[in-house]
Scaffold this motif. Structure first.
Motif, PDB file in Angstrom:
ATOM      1  N   ARG A 293       0.760  -1.315   0.052  1.00 26.29           N
ATOM      2  CA  ARG A 293       0.055   0.164   0.155  1.00 26.29           C
ATOM      3  C   ARG A 293       0.998   1.342   0.034  1.00 26.29           C
ATOM      4  O   ARG A 293       1.752   1.394   0.900  1.00 26.29           O
ATOM      5  N   LEU A 294       0.510   2.243  -0.933  1.00 28.00           N
ATOM      6  CA  LEU A 294       1.140   3.516  -0.886  1.00 28.00           C
ATOM      7  C   LEU A 294       1.115   4.274   0.297  1.00 28.00           C
ATOM      8  O   LEU A 294      -0.278   4.647   0.329  1.00 28.00           O
ATOM      9  N   ALA A 295       2.037   4.644   0.825  1.00 29.27           N
ATOM     10  CA  ALA A 295       1.771   5.263   2.287  1.00 29.27           C
ATOM     11  C   ALA A 295       2.369   6.493   2.425  1.00 29.27           C
ATOM     12  O   ALA A 295       1.664   7.654   3.055  1.00 29.27           O
ATOM     13  N   GLU A 296       3.564   7.055   1.643  1.00 28.43           N
ATOM     14  CA  GLU A 296       4.072   8.292   1.825  1.00 28.43           C
ATOM     15  C   GLU A 296       4.741   8.961   0.581  1.00 28.43           C
ATOM     16  O   GLU A 296       5.061   7.978  -0.465  1.00 28.43           O
ATOM     17  N   GLY A 297       5.107   9.977   0.406  1.00 26.64           N
ATOM     18  CA  GLY A 297       5.638  10.487  -0.592  1.00 26.64           C
ATOM     19  C   GLY A 297       6.199  11.909  -0.599  1.00 26.64           C
ATOM     20  O   GLY A 297       5.893  12.634   0.232  1.00 26.64           O
ATOM     21  N   ALA A 298       7.416  12.045  -1.481  1.00 25.77           N
ATOM     22  CA  ALA A 298       7.824  13.218  -1.226  1.00 25.77           C
ATOM     23  C   ALA A 298       8.494  13.661  -3.021  1.00 25.77           C
ATOM     24  O   ALA A 298       9.043  12.546  -3.740  1.00 25.77           O
ATOM     25  N   ILE A 299       8.323  14.802  -3.224  1.00 27.21           N
ATOM     26  CA  ILE A 299       8.991  15.236  -4.678  1.00 27.21           C
ATOM     27  C   ILE A 299       9.648  16.642  -4.630  1.00 27.21           C
ATOM     28  O   ILE A 299       9.107  17.173  -3.826  1.00 27.21           O
ATOM     29  N   LEU A 300      10.886  16.557  -4.973  1.00 22.20           N
ATOM     30  CA  LEU A 300      11.567  17.628  -5.165  1.00 22.20           C
ATOM     31  C   LEU A 300      11.788  18.130  -6.580  1.00 22.20           C
ATOM     32  O   LEU A 300      12.068  17.373  -7.458  1.00 22.20           O
ATOM     33  N   TYR A 301      11.494  19.356  -6.560  1.00 21.03           N
ATOM     34  CA  TYR A 301      11.477  20.211  -8.054  1.00 21.03           C
ATOM     35  C   TYR A 301      12.760  21.108  -7.963  1.00 21.03           C
ATOM     36  O   TYR A 301      12.587  22.109  -7.491  1.00 21.03           O
ATOM     37  N   PRO A 302      14.188  20.477  -8.201  1.00 22.70           N
ATOM     38  CA  PRO A 302      15.257  21.182  -8.253  1.00 22.70           C
ATOM     39  C   PRO A 302      15.217  22.608  -9.041  1.00 22.70           C
ATOM     40  O   PRO A 302      15.540  23.914  -8.439  1.00 22.70           O
ATOM     41  N   PHE A 303      14.638  22.529 -10.285  1.00 20.56           N
ATOM     42  CA  PHE A 303      14.727  23.984 -10.887  1.00 20.56           C
ATOM     43  C   PHE A 303      13.889  25.153 -10.268  1.00 20.56           C
ATOM     44  O   PHE A 303      14.321  26.096 -10.090  1.00 20.56           O
ATOM     45  N   SER A 304      12.648  24.608  -9.636  1.00 17.56           N
ATOM     46  CA  SER A 304      11.760  25.884  -9.018  1.00 17.56           C
ATOM     47  C   SER A 304      12.217  25.773  -7.407  1.00 17.56           C
ATOM     48  O   SER A 304      11.628  26.877  -6.698  1.00 17.56           O
ATOM     49  N   GLY A 305      12.939  25.061  -6.925  1.00 18.72           N
ATOM     50  CA  GLY A 305      13.317  25.115  -5.571  1.00 18.72           C
ATOM     51  C   GLY A 305      11.928  24.502  -4.658  1.00 18.72           C
ATOM     52  O   GLY A 305      11.788  25.337  -3.759  1.00 18.72           O
TER      53      GLY A 305
ATOM     54  N   GLY B  41       7.321  23.612   0.631  1.00 22.29           N
ATOM     55  CA  GLY B  41       8.059  24.805   0.882  1.00 22.29           C
ATOM     56  C   GLY B  41       8.625  25.193  -0.599  1.00 22.29           C
ATOM     57  O   GLY B  41       8.961  24.293  -1.382  1.00 22.29           O
ATOM     58  N   ARG B  42       9.010  26.304  -0.734  1.00 16.91           N
ATOM     59  CA  ARG B  42       9.651  26.868  -1.924  1.00 16.91           C
ATOM     60  C   ARG B  42      10.736  28.033  -1.552  1.00 16.91           C
ATOM     61  O   ARG B  42      10.559  28.913  -0.940  1.00 16.91           O
ATOM     62  N   SER B  43      12.082  27.745  -2.116  1.00 17.73           N
ATOM     63  CA  SER B  43      13.111  28.586  -1.971  1.00 17.73           C
ATOM     64  C   SER B  43      13.486  29.529  -2.925  1.00 17.73           C
ATOM     65  O   SER B  43      14.208  30.531  -2.924  1.00 17.73           O
ATOM     66  N   GLY B  44      12.886  29.058  -4.094  1.00 16.38           N
ATOM     67  CA  GLY B  44      13.400  29.686  -5.602  1.00 16.38           C
ATOM     68  C   GLY B  44      14.262  28.771  -6.158  1.00 16.38           C
ATOM     69  O   GLY B  44      14.697  27.816  -5.847  1.00 16.38           O
ATOM     70  N   LYS B  45      14.625  29.365  -7.660  1.00 15.67           N
ATOM     71  CA  LYS B  45      15.278  28.602  -8.484  1.00 15.67           C
ATOM     72  C   LYS B  45      16.637  27.989  -7.999  1.00 15.67           C
ATOM     73  O   LYS B  45      17.455  28.572  -7.437  1.00 15.67           O
TER      74      LYS B  45
END
Length: 289
Positions: A121-133, A146-150
């Protein structure tokens, strides 16, 4: 449970820095299925596995049996026994670079996806978007954002709880997969967007940038995003109207052993959306191949 949010954020930060450091020089090739793979895909997947195995070993009192990994670049190396065992135990599922075409061409919209399942069963997830921070990260019943910028990544202490998107305020946009673009059709009132990556489409839905995402994809593409959307109260329906569950079973998935090109692929298209009325409206205007 092997999922420790602060540790997961730390691992993804390291992977994000690697992805950005080698983006301009990463070698690429065409796989047998005619998709692009780069040096970043293979190196990041190996790094994720190495770091998570190290941290699991360091926390052995909390460990409960073998830790399994299903990744886009290494899944085909394992046989039926391994995959079936993975569905019975603790398993990380990763797409090291979701949106490789975008990544390899210096475009935004790609991300590093890491999901976790227990007993199938899928329980947890995390996605990092490095381009947009940006970072989306689940923690129990909560989703943090959270978002820190490019090219800059938010620290764990900077993350804040993300509230469920208000369907009335969400953008009237439907995101669709490449399969729908090439072989299907939607002629309803919503604007249509194909982002080139599953993680980007799921981010848009989580943040209220769309009302639905129609796709038929593989396990590693949505293993992180699906639990995140579920914790935000969003729904998922198969094209024939059944609720699409977090449990991974033969009813909804092509689980090995099957022909390699179908490994871990959904058996039907699925619409992720805010509520059932969106599903009915989209299906009424869609032709699905």
């Amino acid at each position: 449970m092997a999922w420790k949010p602060e540790m997961i954020a730390e691992v993804l930060h390291e992977c994000g820095r690697l992805a950005l450091d080698i983006q301009q020089s990463a070698k690429r090739r065409i796989k047998a299925d005619n998709t692009i793979v780069t040096e970043a895909d293979t190196r990041i997947e190996a790094l994720i596995r190495q770091r998570l195995e190290e941290k699991d070993a360091n926390n052995s009192p909390d460990s409960q049996g073998e830790l399994f990994f299903i990744g886009e670049e290494t899944s085909s190396e394992h046989g039926e026994t391994y995959h079936r065992q993975a569905l019975q135990g603790r398993c990380y599922v990763t797409d090291p670079v979701d949106g490789t075409v975008l990544y390899s061409n210096g475009l935004p919209g790609w991300g590093i996806s890491l999901g976790y399942m227990e007993k199938g069963r899928l329980a947890e997830g995390a996605i990092l978007y490095p381009f947009s921070g940006e970072l989306l990260l689940s923690s129990g019943d909560t989703v943090l954002y959270g978002r820190s910028g490019k090219n800059r990544f938010p620290e764990f202490h900077q993350l804040r709880e993300l509230k469920a998107p208000d369907p009335r305020a969400s953008s009237p946009v439907l995101t669709v997969s490449q399969t729908i673009v090439k072989h299907g059709r939607y002629d309803g009132p919503l604007s249509v967007l194909s982002t080139g990556s599953c993680v980007s489409s799921m981010r848009n839905l989580a943040l209220g940038g769309s009302v639905g995402y129609l796709t038929r994809t593989r396990l590693w593409d949505l293993a992180a995003g699906f639990p995140i959307l579920h914790k935000l109260g969003l729904k998922a329906f198969t094209q024939d109207g059944h609720e699409f569950p977090l449990e991974i079973s033969d009813e909804f998935w092509n689980i090995p052993p099957v022909e390699r090109r179908h490994h871990w692929r959904m058996k039907q298209h699925v619409l992720f959306c805010s509520h059932e009325q969106v599903f009915r409206d989209v299906m009424a205007h869609s032709r699905i191949p």
